[in-house]
Design a protein around this motif. Structure first.
Motif, PDB file in Angstrom:
ATOM      1  N   GLY A 205       0.812  -1.212   0.000  1.00 21.49           N
ATOM      2  CA  GLY A 205       0.000   0.000   0.000  1.00 21.49           C
ATOM      3  C   GLY A 205       0.843   1.258   0.000  1.00 21.49           C
ATOM      4  N   ASN A 206       1.911   1.274   0.798  1.00 19.86           N
ATOM      5  CA  ASN A 206       2.803   2.443   0.832  1.00 19.86           C
ATOM      6  C   ASN A 206       3.452   2.684  -0.527  1.00 19.86           C
ATOM      7  OD1 ASN A 206       2.339   3.006   3.541  1.00 19.86           O
ATOM      8  ND2 ASN A 206       3.994   1.676   4.240  1.00 19.86           N
ATOM      9  N   ALA A 207       3.887   1.603  -1.157  1.00 22.64           N
ATOM     10  CA  ALA A 207       4.500   1.738  -2.473  1.00 22.64           C
ATOM     11  C   ALA A 207       3.509   2.313  -3.479  1.00 22.64           C
ATOM     12  CB  ALA A 207       5.014   0.379  -2.953  1.00 22.64           C
ATOM     13  N   ALA A 208       2.270   1.847  -3.414  1.00 16.60           N
ATOM     14  CA  ALA A 208       1.243   2.341  -4.329  1.00 16.60           C
ATOM     15  C   ALA A 208       0.922   3.804  -4.059  1.00 16.60           C
ATOM     16  CB  ALA A 208      -0.020   1.481  -4.210  1.00 16.60           C
ATOM     17  N   VAL A 209       0.872   4.193  -2.782  1.00 17.44           N
ATOM     18  CA  VAL A 209       0.600   5.595  -2.434  1.00 17.44           C
ATOM     19  C   VAL A 209       1.686   6.513  -2.970  1.00 17.44           C
ATOM     20  CG1 VAL A 209       0.530   7.238  -0.519  1.00 17.44           C
ATOM     21  CG2 VAL A 209      -0.830   5.169  -0.398  1.00 17.44           C
ATOM     22  N   ILE A 210       2.944   6.152  -2.745  1.00 13.76           N
ATOM     23  CA  ILE A 210       4.055   6.988  -3.192  1.00 13.76           C
ATOM     24  C   ILE A 210       4.076   7.105  -4.714  1.00 13.76           C
ATOM     25  CG2 ILE A 210       6.551   7.241  -3.220  1.00 13.76           C
ATOM     26  CD1 ILE A 210       5.212   7.762  -0.497  1.00 13.76           C
ATOM     27  N   CYS A 211       3.869   5.977  -5.392  1.00 15.43           N
ATOM     28  CA  CYS A 211       3.838   6.022  -6.858  1.00 15.43           C
ATOM     29  C   CYS A 211       2.683   6.886  -7.352  1.00 15.43           C
ATOM     30  CB  CYS A 211       3.708   4.605  -7.421  1.00 15.43           C
ATOM     31  SG  CYS A 211       5.178   3.567  -7.210  1.00 15.43           S
ATOM     32  N   GLY A 212       1.535   6.723  -6.745  1.00 17.21           N
ATOM     33  CA  GLY A 212       0.379   7.523  -7.131  1.00 17.21           C
ATOM     34  C   GLY A 212       0.587   8.999  -6.874  1.00 17.21           C
ATOM     35  N   PHE A 213       1.232   9.324  -5.746  1.00 18.68           N
ATOM     36  CA  PHE A 213       1.493  10.720  -5.400  1.00 18.68           C
ATOM     37  C   PHE A 213       2.392  11.385  -6.441  1.00 18.68           C
ATOM     38  CE2 PHE A 213       4.801  13.394  -3.353  1.00 18.68           C
ATOM     39  CZ  PHE A 213       4.031  14.527  -3.131  1.00 18.68           C
ATOM     40  N   PHE A 214       3.519  10.745  -6.770  1.00 19.89           N
ATOM     41  CA  PHE A 214       4.436  11.343  -7.732  1.00 19.89           C
ATOM     42  C   PHE A 214       3.827  11.390  -9.129  1.00 19.89           C
ATOM     43  CE2 PHE A 214       7.714  10.332  -4.493  1.00 19.89           C
ATOM     44  CZ  PHE A 214       8.290  11.587  -4.420  1.00 19.89           C
ATOM     45  N   ALA A 215       3.044  10.377  -9.475  1.00 14.67           N
ATOM     46  CA  ALA A 215       2.387  10.396 -10.780  1.00 14.67           C
ATOM     47  C   ALA A 215       1.378  11.535 -10.861  1.00 14.67           C
ATOM     48  CB  ALA A 215       1.695   9.058 -11.029  1.00 14.67           C
ATOM     49  N   THR A 216       0.651  11.772  -9.770  1.00 12.81           N
ATOM     50  CA  THR A 216      -0.317  12.874  -9.739  1.00 12.81           C
ATOM     51  C   THR A 216       0.378  14.212  -9.909  1.00 12.81           C
ATOM     52  OG1 THR A 216      -1.769  11.605  -8.269  1.00 12.81           O
ATOM     53  CG2 THR A 216      -2.131  13.981  -8.380  1.00 12.81           C
ATOM     54  N   LEU A 217       1.480  14.406  -9.183  1.00 18.18           N
ATOM     55  CA  LEU A 217       2.242  15.650  -9.338  1.00 18.18           C
ATOM     56  C   LEU A 217       2.754  15.798 -10.774  1.00 18.18           C
ATOM     57  CD1 LEU A 217       4.480  16.106  -6.148  1.00 18.18           C
ATOM     58  CD2 LEU A 217       2.443  17.387  -6.813  1.00 18.18           C
ATOM     59  N   GLY A 218       3.210  14.704 -11.349  1.00 17.32           N
ATOM     60  CA  GLY A 218       3.715  14.758 -12.722  1.00 17.32           C
ATOM     61  C   GLY A 218       2.649  15.197 -13.707  1.00 17.32           C
ATOM     62  N   ILE A 219       1.454  14.684 -13.546  1.00 12.18           N
ATOM     63  CA  ILE A 219       0.362  15.052 -14.454  1.00 12.18           C
ATOM     64  C   ILE A 219      -0.047  16.503 -14.234  1.00 12.18           C
ATOM     65  CG2 ILE A 219      -2.037  14.558 -15.055  1.00 12.18           C
ATOM     66  CD1 ILE A 219      -1.454  11.633 -14.302  1.00 12.18           C
ATOM     67  N   ILE A 220      -0.079  16.941 -12.958  1.00 12.10           N
ATOM     68  CA  ILE A 220      -0.426  18.340 -12.661  1.00 12.10           C
ATOM     69  C   ILE A 220       0.563  19.290 -13.323  1.00 12.10           C
ATOM     70  CG2 ILE A 220      -0.503  20.070 -10.815  1.00 12.10           C
ATOM     71  CD1 ILE A 220      -1.721  17.935  -9.002  1.00 12.10           C
ATOM     72  N   TYR A 221       1.860  18.956 -13.269  1.00  9.25           N
ATOM     73  CA  TYR A 221       2.882  19.852 -13.799  1.00  9.25           C
ATOM     74  C   TYR A 221       3.122  19.676 -15.299  1.00  9.25           C
ATOM     75  CZ  TYR A 221       4.045  21.730  -9.266  1.00  9.25           C
ATOM     76  OH  TYR A 221       3.996  22.394  -8.069  1.00  9.25           O
ATOM     77  N   ASN A 222       2.413  18.743 -15.906  1.00 10.01           N
ATOM     78  CA  ASN A 222       2.465  18.639 -17.370  1.00 10.01           C
ATOM     79  C   ASN A 222       1.596  19.759 -17.944  1.00 10.01           C
ATOM     80  OD1 ASN A 222       2.883  17.588 -19.963  1.00 10.01           O
ATOM     81  ND2 ASN A 222       0.983  16.393 -19.843  1.00 10.01           N
ATOM     82  N   ASP A 223       2.213  20.633 -18.704  1.00  6.11           N
ATOM     83  CA  ASP A 223       1.525  21.821 -19.235  1.00  6.11           C
ATOM     84  C   ASP A 223       0.972  22.676 -18.089  1.00  6.11           C
ATOM     85  OD1 ASP A 223       0.563  23.538 -21.195  1.00  6.11           O
ATOM     86  OD2 ASP A 223      -1.367  22.493 -21.338  1.00  6.11           O
ATOM     87  N   PHE A 224       1.800  22.872 -17.072  1.00  6.83           N
ATOM     88  CA  PHE A 224       1.372  23.600 -15.860  1.00  6.83           C
ATOM     89  C   PHE A 224       1.217  25.087 -16.126  1.00  6.83           C
ATOM     90  CE2 PHE A 224       2.288  25.916 -11.927  1.00  6.83           C
ATOM     91  CZ  PHE A 224       1.396  25.313 -11.048  1.00  6.83           C
ATOM     92  N   HIS A 225       0.155  25.652 -15.565  1.00  6.26           N
ATOM     93  CA  HIS A 225      -0.027  27.096 -15.537  1.00  6.26           C
ATOM     94  C   HIS A 225      -0.825  27.444 -14.294  1.00  6.26           C
ATOM     95  CE1 HIS A 225      -3.633  25.529 -17.601  1.00  6.26           C
ATOM     96  NE2 HIS A 225      -4.267  26.534 -17.006  1.00  6.26           N
ATOM     97  N   VAL A 226      -0.603  28.637 -13.780  1.00  4.01           N
ATOM     98  CA  VAL A 226      -1.265  29.056 -12.541  1.00  4.01           C
ATOM     99  C   VAL A 226      -2.652  29.588 -12.855  1.00  4.01           C
ATOM    100  CG1 VAL A 226      -1.150  30.608 -10.559  1.00  4.01           C
ATOM    101  CG2 VAL A 226       0.944  29.574 -11.469  1.00  4.01           C
ATOM    102  N   ALA A 227      -3.630  29.099 -12.115  1.00  3.95           N
ATOM    103  CA  ALA A 227      -5.017  29.531 -12.305  1.00  3.95           C
ATOM    104  C   ALA A 227      -5.198  30.986 -11.883  1.00  3.95           C
ATOM    105  CB  ALA A 227      -5.952  28.632 -11.498  1.00  3.95           C
ATOM    106  N   ASP A 228      -6.261  31.579 -12.369  1.00  2.00           N
ATOM    107  CA  ASP A 228      -6.572  32.959 -11.999  1.00  2.00           C
ATOM    108  C   ASP A 228      -7.117  33.020 -10.571  1.00  2.00           C
ATOM    109  OD1 ASP A 228      -5.879  33.721 -14.546  1.00  2.00           O
ATOM    110  OD2 ASP A 228      -7.928  33.480 -15.320  1.00  2.00           O
TER     111      ASP A 228
END
Length: 493
Positions: A205-228
């Motif tokens: 479970g810990n391994a899955a959480v860490i992988c999911g966390f970094f993957a989520t950050l990666g997707i967020i920062y793909n084409d990242f821009h700051v919202a208004d």
């Protein structure tokens, strides 16, 4: 000397006890309360959680010391008495519960308060996991290209509302069917008797959480821009933020059983705890800041909903399938305190379905556990025999298993009822657990047991925590949370 493997196993259980699925909702609370206020709240609550959790462990061993003291000078204690003392310390250390700690220090009423708070909190967390899994699995199904009526999004008047905020019409099975998918796994895990047996599940479970966390950050920062319109302080929702962040540190109900399971390695628990709190605070802060900056006021209760709106890819489906697996693997450890409360109420000696005679566990010479009756010669003080008693082996396994299976069925029913209230549901139960079990009782118990042994500043800090965090913060957050969730259900949000 404890092996590296055993340290890894024990740390995995500590970490899994504190981190579940709620980190995926933290960006939503950043959008409700502002960037700076949310970040300050995470830091303050992390420090308070770490301090109060350690107080509970200190109080536990203060009670063990008092119960196993030998009223003789050290040089007069025989080898047999010393051996008996060590065995009693191990027996009590293994079986002593949070409720018994409260009972010993504050009286019988405190025992009922702790058991009620433990049951409500951990029951709420596990229901929240089922809600998360149902909504997330639905959102991962492909969306239809033409109008599609799904009974999971039909209201009583024939209109449509989304399964998750802003969701499109999905081709998935109904929510009521989707939530049943992980139930066989949950039922199988509920039959395990020892927290340490959950270590492989916790590691995965810990391994899955860490992988999911970094993957989520990666997707967020793909084409990242700051919202208004990013805001820094929004005070109106602060009580809800307090409950939400407190709930994100989910481990308070599992502290005693996890620490008790670390036979031969309990001295490492404080160090594992400090590291766990730091890791979780970093995860919450980084994902909260990143998610809010990216999506602003449009941030959803579960950030997966935002990501799926923008990215409909096989890669994203794989990543969030992994996160669903991590949540499934978190569920068994959070369920353990609920099972413990119910079984102690039903199956201990003298209880409804328990044996009439008192039977306790003692530690044998090889470090294992064996049953010992109250006539055992090693147990010299009969007034202490009833403390830290495990459910006797004479209780039929099928009775215990049936209770566990019925408990999971009840959770599924509640998860269906509150399927659109994930973030608010977590805030309410986080408030109950943190305010009563985390911020109020540990300082109060510590004051009762050790106020004459510590610096007055420690007592002052304890009074501050139990008053401001436990009473004021807890009651305000709980009241506002209940009002909000009722309003949302009335308005079908």
């Amino acid at each position: 000397m404890v092996s590296c493997g055993r340290n890894l196993i024990d740390f995995a259980n500590v970490l899994k006890a504190f981190i579940g699925s709620f980190y995926l909702s933290i960006a939503y609370w950043f959008s409700q309360c502002g960037l700076a206020l949310s970040l300050i709240c995470i830091v303050v609550i992390a420090l308070a959680t770490d301090y109060c959790t350690n107080l509970m462990i200190v109080c536990k061993y203060e009670i063990i010391d008092r119960l196993t003291i030998i009223d003789k000078d050290e040089q007069d204690i025989t080898a047999e008495e010393k051996e008996h003392q060590n065995k009693e310390r191990e027996r009590i250390g293994r079986n002593l519960t949070y409720a018994e700690i409260a009972n010993f220090s504050l009286g019988k009423k405190a025992l009922y308060v702790v058991n009620a708070a433990l049951f409500i909190t951990q029951f709420g967390y596990t229901v929240q996991y089922i809600i998360f899994l149902g909504n997330t699995v639905q959102s991962l199904f492909p969306f239809g290209d033409k109008p599609y009526t799904n009974t999971s999004n039909v209201t009583d008047d024939g209109g449509l509302y989304p399964v998750v905020d802003n969701a499109r019409v999905t081709t998935s099975p109904t929510y009521n069917l989707v939530v049943l998918i992980p139930i066989p796994f949950f039922m199988a895990c509920s039959l395990l008797r020892d927290v340490r047996n959950l270590a492989p599940i916790s590691l995965a479970g810990n391994a899955a959480v860490i992988c999911g966390f970094f993957a989520t950050l990666g997707i967020i920062y793909n084409d990242f821009h700051v919202a208004d319109e990013i805001e820094y302080f929004k005070w109106a929702a602060l009580p809800m933020l307090f409950g939400a962040v407190s709930g994100a540190f989910e481990g308070i109900g599992t502290v005693i059983p996890v620490e008790a399971s670390m036979v031969g390695n309990r001295h490492m628990y404080p160090y594992f705890l400090h590291l766990t709190i730091c890791i979780l605070a970093l995860i919450l802060s980084s994902l909260g800041i990143s998610g809010y900056l990216r999506y602003g006021h449009a941030t959803q209760q579960i950030i997966i909903a935002n990501l799926i709106e923008e990215n409909d890819s096989i890669f994203l489906t794989i990543i969030y399938t992994l996160i669903c697996i991590s949540v499934m693997l978190t569920y068994p450890l959070q369920l353990f305190p609920v099972i413990e409360v119910i079984e102690n109420a039903l199956f201990l000696p003298g209880k409804i379905f328990g044996p009439k005679t008192l039977v306790v566990e003692s530690v044998n010479g090889e470090g294992g556990i064996q049953e010992a009756s109250e006539t055992d010669a090693l147990i010299k003080d009969k007034s202490k025999v009833g403390l830290a008693v495990a459910v006797p082996k004479s209780v039929s396994a099928w009775k215990r298993n049936l209770i566990r299976l019925l408990l999971i069925c009840a959770e599924v029913g509640i998860a269906i009822l509150f399927k659109d209230q994930y973030a608010y549901f977590g805030s309410i139960f986080g408030t109950i657990g943190a305010s009563v079990l985390g911020y109020f009782l540990p300082p109060l118990i510590h004051i009762k047991l050790k106020r004459h042994q510590v610096w007055w500043g420690i007592t002052a800090l304890n009074v501050f925590l139990l008053t401001v965090f436990g009473v004021i913060g807890g009651s305000t957050s709980l009241g506002l949370g209940i009002k909000t969730i009722v309003d949302r259900m009335i308005n079908n949000k």
